[in-house]
Design an enzyme around this catalytic site. Sequence first.
Site, short mmCIF file in Angstrom:
data_model
loop_
_atom_site.label_atom_id
_atom_site.label_comp_id
_atom_site.label_asym_id
_atom_site.label_seq_id
_atom_site.Cartn_x
_atom_site.Cartn_y
_atom_site.Cartn_z
N VAL A 81 3.51 1.28 2.69
CA VAL A 81 3.36 0.18 3.64
C VAL A 81 3.85 -1.10 2.98
O VAL A 81 3.46 -1.42 1.85
CB VAL A 81 1.90 0.01 4.10
CG1 VAL A 81 1.78 -1.13 5.10
CG2 VAL A 81 1.39 1.30 4.72
N GLY A 129 3.32 7.95 3.09
CA GLY A 129 4.39 6.97 2.95
C GLY A 129 3.92 5.69 2.31
O GLY A 129 2.85 5.63 1.70
N GLY A 150 0.82 -1.21 0.00
CA GLY A 150 0.00 0.00 0.00
C GLY A 150 0.85 1.25 0.00
O GLY A 150 2.02 1.24 0.41
N LYS A 192 5.53 0.59 7.88
CA LYS A 192 5.22 1.84 7.18
C LYS A 192 6.43 2.74 7.20
O LYS A 192 6.93 3.12 8.27
CB LYS A 192 4.02 2.56 7.81
CG LYS A 192 3.65 3.83 7.05
CD LYS A 192 2.24 4.29 7.31
CE LYS A 192 1.86 5.42 6.37
NZ LYS A 192 0.46 5.84 6.50
N ASP A 221 -6.46 12.61 11.18
CA ASP A 221 -6.50 12.15 9.77
C ASP A 221 -7.47 11.00 9.60
O ASP A 221 -7.14 9.98 8.99
CB ASP A 221 -5.09 11.76 9.32
CG ASP A 221 -4.98 11.70 7.79
OD1 ASP A 221 -5.79 12.36 7.11
OD2 ASP A 221 -4.09 10.98 7.29
#
Length: 549
Positions: A45, A43, A38, A61, A164
């Site tokens: 993952v 960033g 991902g 991550k 977030d």
Amino acid sequence: MKTSMLSDIQDEVMHKAELDGYIGKFLNNRYLIRDLIGKGGMGRVYLAEDAAKGGMPVAVKILSLSIDNQQISQRFGREIFIGAQLGRKSKQIARVLSYGITDEKIPFYVMEYLQGRNLKAIIKSNSLNLTKSLEILYQICLGLQCAHQGISLKGEIYPVLHRDIKPENIFIAEDPKQGDVVKILDFGIAKFLTERAGMTLTESFIGSLPYCSPEHMEGRKLIDVRSDIYSLGVLMYEMLTGQHPFALKTNSFGDWYQAHKFQVPPTFKEINPDLKIPRELQELVMTCLAKEVKNRPQDMGKILSSLERIQQLENGEVLNSTNQSYNPANVQLVPVTSISEKICLQKTWPVNKPKALICFPHLLQSTQGSIPTLWAMLPKKEIDVLVKQINNTEFIFQKNLYPLLLWVTTLCDKKFDLTRWLSYFLDMKDSKSQKIAQALVNTGYYHLLFFSLENPGKCEKVITLTLCARQRQQIIDCLESIENTKSIIELNESKNMLRLHLEKKKPEIISQLAENQRNQKFSVREWLNYAVSKVSRVVSRPVFRGKSV
């Protein structure tokens, strides 16, 4: 053949490594990066193996920023520490296991590896119905409530603000035992708040524009947990309608600010006239999306209470579809037209049970499967009063004790002049008790059968009490703790400790019941004052137990 396959795998790994410099590398001489799973604005993952734990799969991550001084490095470590603490407190928050810095001074942190899908993919698949949406939302709110309640650091309590909340940061993990479990991601970039002010200093903008609160985008120095509640409102709207509340042609900061600050989201009816969303849920979403901070729910507890009430109403609507009538106090008077209730009304008091003020559980076998029931004997006058009034169900257990589940049903009249505490211990080492507990989880409700003390012939009345997601999760937690329990505390001592816990919890239960009645005969203040005045007398009543206690 085998040599060819091995060569193909090696070629694939080398190709991936060429595209991504981290694949195939060890971080901190411990984490072997295997594959990219991902990526986003903050960033990437990766799937990795923890060499120190026999190659256990973990998620790593690696953030899209560098740490060029010791002060920032220490701050990053502190925030990861906060994420790790929250993960231990709540199963709805992804566990942060470790953190570090790459050779290029890029920070990374290691999380538990989860299998499933994020909420964004689920929303795109249009696979969410109302029941599933409510279950997911409830778990999200549990995780956020845990964060907002804070962690202890050097003797101080620090509430944590996520900043977030968005579908990409909500992961639905597939668990064969528990079903779908919600995990909130990226608490590693969260901000912690000082308890004294209840707020945080926003030193830089971190967040996703489509989900940011107006005050967050304005860069206000002081923001609080209601900023997360706004982001949650955007997420709720998107889950229930399949669309974002604001349709923008560009993705610029200015356009998103104008939308969050001034645009009014379309009503659910305007989005889709065929949507069947409860009015209370629609109002909850719109309240979370209020432009002014003071007009939103003030904490996650308010939202959780609303969601529980909505879930109960939805359970009532399901029961109505089988010709049952709904009572706003979470009690359904059971008509004889329903098969399982007809069976209940034909039941007689067991000859091996004393004719006394006791209660006990029983699994009812019907064409609908195994249905959990609770049988109680009361004076006829009390039955006539309590069957139409207010109630509460609690499940109490402690992991460090003998594996017991204390099942408590509280029945009150509207003035709290009459309160009965029906309680029974389920011994979780006993297979029969385990089956009853599992049936409670599977059905999401139970029948309460009343037998009169004066004439214990056939069942006098039957009511159906529904369980919310939190209550079912409590039972699941208890069932899961059976194998891990290694308590040296004996059965009777454990019972006494749970009884004491119930006594301490009684005032809270009464106050909650009083608050739930605020829109009826008395005002909120009158109800709370009246409940407080009754607590001492209610608590002094003996706990109503089954024979086996």
